[in-house]
Design a protein around this motif. Structure first.
Motif, PDB file in Angstrom:
ATOM      1  N   GLY A  66      55.520 -39.985 -43.438  1.00  0.00           N
ATOM      2  CA  GLY A  66      55.126 -39.272 -44.675  1.00  0.00           C
ATOM      3  C   GLY A  66      53.739 -39.103 -45.118  1.00  0.00           C
ATOM      4  O   GLY A  66      53.438 -38.255 -45.969  1.00  0.00           O
ATOM      5  N   TYR A  67      52.898 -39.913 -44.345  1.00  0.00           N
ATOM      6  CA  TYR A  67      51.335 -39.884 -44.429  1.00  0.00           C
ATOM      7  C   TYR A  67      50.851 -38.625 -43.592  1.00  0.00           C
ATOM      8  O   TYR A  67      50.230 -38.750 -42.837  1.00  0.00           O
ATOM      9  CB  TYR A  67      50.775 -41.104 -44.070  1.00  0.00           C
ATOM     10  N   TYR A  93      49.269 -42.907 -50.954  1.00  0.00           N
ATOM     11  CA  TYR A  93      50.535 -42.379 -50.351  1.00  0.00           C
ATOM     12  C   TYR A  93      51.392 -41.654 -51.021  1.00  0.00           C
ATOM     13  O   TYR A  93      52.041 -41.083 -50.748  1.00  0.00           O
ATOM     14  CB  TYR A  93      51.072 -43.711 -49.747  1.00  0.00           C
ATOM     15  N   SER A 109      52.650 -38.390 -49.896  1.00  0.00           N
ATOM     16  CA  SER A 109      54.063 -38.056 -49.174  1.00  0.00           C
ATOM     17  C   SER A 109      54.791 -36.970 -50.061  1.00  0.00           C
ATOM     18  O   SER A 109      55.385 -36.008 -49.613  1.00  0.00           O
ATOM     19  CB  SER A 109      54.565 -39.365 -49.206  1.00  0.00           C
TER      20      SER A 109
END
Ligand code: SF4
Length: 320
Positions: free
Chosen positions: A152-153, A190, A194
């Motif tokens: 998700g990064y 994050y 994300s």
């Protein structure tokens, strides 16, 4: 299978190659001169490094399907999770350098074995090479959906280049608070990154869609791993997902201390059953209703190389 044809996919790989040196393939933006041999945070340079390719039957039911997910494990990672269960390949970077032609052959072999998709695991640092290999494989008859299995990064700019290339996105939403994302995984920002990444994925392919056999055809399925002492802040994660709509979520119970987590004061134990149940409650309270859970027996799973979704990990919320 990808919407774009082989020539169009090849064009995308050429654009992606321009992003690799200085490298801006992920939000970390190391700007390493990878084509000149310089390593970025992920440890990668000028080619894909492959750890393994195999038919994987332990993913969520629509991802594994009847023939197994054609899983392509890539080395290195743009995160550094203390508890990574694949640390041999992500952190110790075990694997062999492969050409795009070799990768294309691997994809075609997985198709010949009866796999239901091509599942790129931690693809972001390898994107130009994977997409080039995909173009070669499509030109030679690859017809399977492509799964982008990511932490998700990811940056929105790079994801846009995958529109029409990727069919199924399988992103983690690991953390609800940046303090834990930074201290456990070295991923600054994050939470917001994300969220925006998943929003872009949804824009491209929408929520998960299954075919008549119950196999993922297209769409987004989010993964969330519950952590000890609620350090993933699961409630916050689910509340954010609810802002995106009715997106299916796979809520994973399989946490166990691996690698550097064994010495960590919070992460050095598995989940207690009540911690997982609390996360499930938070999921329902967030107004979410579609997804996959793991059997609590997953809490007892011994060290293993792969995620172990037990066979009765059910879709308790009903098919999406
Ligand atoms: S993909 Fe690797 S080298 Fe490129 S920006 Fe991300 S961590 Fe740095």
């Amino acid at each position: 299978m990808p919407v774009l044809n082989a020539d169009q996919i090849l064009q995308r790989s050429e654009i992606l190659r321009q992003k690799v040196s200085p490298c801006v393939l992920c939000p970390r933006q190391c700007r390493a001169l990878r084509l000149q041999g310089e390593k970025g945070f992920c440890g990668m340079t000028d080619a894909a490094v492959l750890s393994d390719c195999l038919a994987h039957f332990g993913e969520e039911p629509p991802i594994s399907g009847s023939g197994g997910s054609g899983t392509v494990f890539l080395s290195g990672c743009n995160a550094a999770c203390l508890f990574c269960q694949n640390y041999q390949i992500s952190r110790l970077r075990m694997g062999r350098t492969v050409s795009s032609t070799e990768l294309a052959e691997e994809f075609l072999k997985l198709q010949d074995q009866g796999c239901v998709n091509i599942n790129w695991v931690t693809p972001t640092p390898h994107l130009p090479f994977l997409v080039e290999a995909l173009a070669l494989a499509v030109a030679c008859g690859l017809r399977l959906p492509v799964v982008y299995n990511t932490n998700g990064y990811d940056s929105v700019e790079i994801l846009r280049l995958l529109s029409g290339v990727v069919d199924v996105y399988l992103p983690d939403m690991k953390y609800g608070e940046n303090r834990w994302a930074e201290s456990f995984s070295q991923m600054p920002g994050y939470v917001e990154i994300s969220f925006e990444a998943v929003r872009e994925m949804l824009r491209q392919v929408g929520p998960l869609e299954l075919d008549s056999a119950g196999t993922a055809r297209r769409g987004v399925l989010i993964r969330h791993l519950v952590l000890p002492e609620d350090t993933a802040s699961s409630r916050l994660v689910f509340q954010r997902i609810a802002q995106l709509g009715r997106i299916p979520v796979s809520i994973m119970a399989q946490y166990k201390p691996c690698f550097e987590a064994r010495k960590h004061p919070v992460l050095n134990r598995g989940l207690y059953p009540f911690e997982y149940r609390e996360a499930l409650k938070a999921f329902e309270q967030a107004g979410l209703s579609a997804g996959y859970i793991q059997d609590l027996k997953s809490l007892d799973v011994q060290d293993s190389y792969f995620p172990d979704f037990s066979k009765d990990a059910g879709d308790i919320f009903g098919q999406t």
